[in-house]
Design a protein around this motif. Sequence first.
Motif, short mmCIF file in Angstrom:
data_model
loop_
_atom_site.label_atom_id
_atom_site.label_comp_id
_atom_site.label_asym_id
_atom_site.label_seq_id
_atom_site.Cartn_x
_atom_site.Cartn_y
_atom_site.Cartn_z
N GLU A 54 0.85 -1.18 0.00
CA GLU A 54 0.00 0.00 0.00
C GLU A 54 0.89 1.24 0.00
OE1 GLU A 54 -3.07 0.11 2.90
OE2 GLU A 54 -3.64 -1.99 2.63
N LEU A 55 0.85 1.98 -1.09
CA LEU A 55 1.76 3.13 -1.25
C LEU A 55 1.12 4.46 -0.93
CD1 LEU A 55 3.57 2.02 -4.54
CD2 LEU A 55 4.18 1.54 -2.16
N GLY A 56 -0.22 4.49 -0.76
CA GLY A 56 -0.88 5.72 -0.34
C GLY A 56 -1.49 6.51 -1.49
N ILE A 57 -2.14 7.62 -1.11
CA ILE A 57 -2.82 8.47 -2.09
C ILE A 57 -1.80 9.17 -2.96
CG2 ILE A 57 -4.31 10.49 -2.37
CD1 ILE A 57 -5.73 9.66 0.19
N THR A 58 -2.02 9.09 -4.25
CA THR A 58 -1.09 9.63 -5.24
C THR A 58 -1.87 10.52 -6.21
OG1 THR A 58 0.32 7.68 -5.01
CG2 THR A 58 0.58 8.98 -7.03
N VAL A 59 -1.20 11.53 -6.74
CA VAL A 59 -1.86 12.47 -7.65
C VAL A 59 -1.10 12.50 -8.98
CG1 VAL A 59 -2.51 14.87 -8.03
CG2 VAL A 59 -2.70 13.90 -5.75
N ALA A 60 -1.85 12.32 -10.07
CA ALA A 60 -1.25 12.32 -11.40
C ALA A 60 -2.04 13.24 -12.34
CB ALA A 60 -1.21 10.91 -11.97
N LEU A 61 -1.39 13.64 -13.43
CA LEU A 61 -2.04 14.41 -14.49
C LEU A 61 -2.36 13.46 -15.64
CD1 LEU A 61 0.06 17.69 -14.71
CD2 LEU A 61 -2.23 17.42 -13.79
N VAL A 62 -3.63 13.43 -16.05
CA VAL A 62 -4.07 12.50 -17.09
C VAL A 62 -4.80 13.29 -18.18
CG1 VAL A 62 -5.42 10.44 -17.58
CG2 VAL A 62 -4.40 10.74 -15.31
N PRO A 63 -4.26 13.33 -19.39
CA PRO A 63 -5.03 13.94 -20.49
C PRO A 63 -6.36 13.22 -20.66
CG PRO A 63 -2.73 13.60 -21.12
CD PRO A 63 -2.93 12.89 -19.81
N THR A 64 -7.43 13.96 -20.87
CA THR A 64 -8.75 13.35 -20.90
C THR A 64 -9.00 12.54 -22.17
OG1 THR A 64 -9.68 15.42 -21.78
CG2 THR A 64 -9.80 15.07 -19.39
N ASP A 65 -8.11 12.64 -23.16
CA ASP A 65 -8.25 11.80 -24.36
C ASP A 65 -7.45 10.51 -24.25
OD1 ASP A 65 -5.69 12.80 -24.57
OD2 ASP A 65 -5.96 13.70 -26.55
N THR A 66 -6.93 10.20 -23.07
CA THR A 66 -6.19 8.96 -22.85
C THR A 66 -7.15 7.77 -22.99
OG1 THR A 66 -4.70 10.08 -21.32
CG2 THR A 66 -4.76 7.68 -21.20
N PRO A 67 -6.75 6.70 -23.66
CA PRO A 67 -7.61 5.52 -23.79
C PRO A 67 -8.07 5.01 -22.42
CG PRO A 67 -5.74 5.33 -25.28
CD PRO A 67 -5.48 6.55 -24.43
N GLY A 68 -9.37 4.77 -22.32
CA GLY A 68 -9.94 4.27 -21.06
C GLY A 68 -10.60 5.33 -20.23
N VAL A 69 -10.36 6.62 -20.56
CA VAL A 69 -10.99 7.72 -19.82
C VAL A 69 -12.35 8.02 -20.45
CG1 VAL A 69 -10.84 10.15 -19.15
CG2 VAL A 69 -8.78 8.72 -19.14
N THR A 70 -13.37 8.13 -19.61
CA THR A 70 -14.72 8.49 -20.06
C THR A 70 -15.18 9.74 -19.33
OG1 THR A 70 -15.30 6.17 -20.48
CG2 THR A 70 -17.12 7.74 -20.24
N ILE A 71 -15.54 10.74 -20.09
CA ILE A 71 -16.11 11.96 -19.52
C ILE A 71 -17.63 11.84 -19.60
CG2 ILE A 71 -16.28 14.46 -19.67
CD1 ILE A 71 -13.52 13.43 -18.83
N GLY A 72 -18.29 11.88 -18.44
CA GLY A 72 -19.72 11.66 -18.39
C GLY A 72 -20.53 12.88 -18.78
N GLN A 73 -21.84 12.72 -18.74
CA GLN A 73 -22.73 13.85 -18.99
C GLN A 73 -22.68 14.83 -17.83
OE1 GLN A 73 -26.33 11.41 -19.71
NE2 GLN A 73 -26.38 12.37 -21.74
N ARG A 74 -23.24 16.00 -18.05
CA ARG A 74 -23.12 17.07 -17.06
C ARG A 74 -24.04 16.88 -15.87
NH1 ARG A 74 -23.80 22.90 -19.46
NH2 ARG A 74 -23.61 23.33 -17.22
N HIS A 75 -23.55 17.30 -14.70
CA HIS A 75 -24.43 17.60 -13.58
C HIS A 75 -24.96 19.03 -13.79
CE1 HIS A 75 -22.81 14.13 -11.58
NE2 HIS A 75 -21.65 14.67 -11.32
N LEU A 76 -26.06 19.36 -13.13
CA LEU A 76 -26.55 20.73 -13.08
C LEU A 76 -26.61 21.14 -11.62
CD1 LEU A 76 -29.42 20.66 -15.75
CD2 LEU A 76 -27.08 21.54 -16.00
#
Length: 736
Positions: A247-269
């Motif tokens: 267990e290495l802990g909480i990690t933060v990365a930068l991910v381009p949203t066009d990376t394969p496997g990334v899905t941007i959902g519909q909007r909340h209001l």
Amino acid sequence: MSNLRQKWITAPLLKWIKKVLPPISDTERAAMEAGEVWWDGQLLSGKPDWDQLLEMGPPELSKAEQAFLDGPVEELCRMIDDWQIAQDQDLPQEIWDFIKKERFFGIIIPEEYGGLGFSPTAHAQIVTKISTRSTTVGVTVMVPNSLGPGELLMAHGTEDQKNYYLPRLADGREIPCFGLTSPEAGSDAASMVDKGVVCYEEYEGKKTLGMRVNWHKRYITLGPVASILGLAFKLYDPDRILGDEEELGITVALVPTDTPGVTIGQRHLPAMQAFQNGPNWGKDVFIPMEWIIGGQENIGHGWSMLMSALAAGRGISLPSLSTGGAKMAARTTGAYAHIREQFGIPIGKFEGVQRRLAEIASIAYVLDSAHQTTTRALDQGRKPAVVSAIMKAHATNGLRQAVNDAMDIHAGKAIMDGPLNYLGNVYRAVPVAITVEGANILTRSLMIFGQGAIRCHPYLLQEMEAATNDDEKAGVAALDALLPKHFLFQVKTFCRAVFHGWTGGLFASSPKGVGDAAKYYRQMNRYSAVLTLVTEISLMSLGGELKRKELISARLGDVLSQLYLLSAALKRFNDDGRPDGDKPLLEFAMRAGMHNIEVSLIEVFHNFPIRFVGQIMHFLTMPWGHSIRMASDRQARACAELIMQPSETRDRLTAGVFLGQEGDGIDLVEQAFLQSCETAPIRDKMKKGGVRALSESAIQEALEKNLIGEEEADKIRKTAAAVDKAIQVDHFDALK
């Protein structure tokens, strides 16, 4: 002698401390270690050093910052049609383009990377002004400059990451968002289920060390339009590729949203607001190690990185929006109460309305004061974590109260939606502000005092570290060195709190050169001493149980919060040169805040789990019960009049409010207000002659009675027309 003391006193005491001290999780420890202690530490010392606060001076803007406020910010506000934005549920393309072109997304990014490189004060004033025009645009500008990839990159990114991403963020080529909140874990990041596993994968034609990550995030502001996602997840290394830990802990990365496997959902209001917000998912997304912010060495440091950023950002973003909303409410409601008449007199003359006006003005004064003080501290490089939590919780709650009161006074004018309604979208935005960046209930109940009591105490954190030392001998030695200092601190605190409690703070000290405000400083010193003693007794009697007594913690946090807010009001009054015109505002605010402090303390005493301890604390520190009354009706009337008449005080209180495009709701009310004030002497002559209305027949009657002349009659007609326009509401074609 020292060895005997350690054996018979310190060692047994250390064992007792280990039993009673509250356990601290890794996420709690990271939160407590983030940021730094500042004026909050002085307030919990029992004897604040006021010179430290007053010598900071007022916030200042550079020439470039002022020019940006007067230029691009003003132009952006003129471009905004908030009603149309609400209908379209998005910003028009011309505003998106303008924001990018003028580098609004790069307010905090240094000039060397193509940003504006502005100070926290400038950042805050920009967001405040935009928010008086549109909360949607305010949030859109606020988020990339608050907790997000830009700030994290500046503080923790590698040089390659900074050189690539910061220029692209500054000019809008990249739109960022930050994915922290999961459906299963909101404020409790330890419950995060988003998971990454260290592995090797084929990436860009070669075997690459990275992580396969799965996640589900929601409530992500700018998520639907973002091109780069800051992602927080828990990282695991089951194959021990990186070492012996799984267990290495909480990690933060930068991910381009066009990376394969990334899905941007519909909007909340969110709460009928139009800013972009929505969920996103990742399914077996491969992330190379170099995408971690700061590189591989920052694995497991994500939570501390986030807390460090939040320690500053939480003191700017939502407090700026809230301060802008409260100031706009004060200016428009004072004007509307002046021009709107019922039973032949302005509604601002009714005592019930005057009380609400005074409360709105007081809230705006306190929030603006605390906002200025906090950003001034940030300008000087401080990261006051507890103060930032106070600001977020109490600024957003203050906005809620101010806007509710403003809605009540405007009545039908505020509940009929349309372009002329300048309060509707602010009112709808309040639940969003209350909820995000740490829900106010949890912030108040768990964070402000929970962190403040430990972080700000001069010895407690060190004693906790001694108690958790694996080397018992070293722990005993460390505690032994602290005990005499802590005991002396307790004795001084006890004497100071009891003396000031029994004498009502009459003999407490005050800084030199503060004039009539000295009485308030004396009371602040009194309450500081009382809070410090009550904190000591609570920790000693309840130990770890105090952590679970959330309502006790919340009330003590309220005392600390009010002390900070009132300290800022005193500082602001001093920075402004102690103007006589502002005295009603200061007096109303101080009385309200001090009354709330006493109510909170008495509720602590009455609800303390160990009843006789609560009674003892009450007897020692507040033997006479409530000693501060709320402002009198006369004081409320004086405070209300300040925002119902043109004055330097009104302008100072509402500085930074965008007064509207010609013909929109705020502009119509402001112009009617100014004309009404200008023609008030003419109206007075008419009323003395028995003519009270503004109708044409009333004007003719005044002319016939020689109460006014033709020129004056023409001015009254123009005023009447302006008032009629200002009080109108929108109407639309019938729905089919």
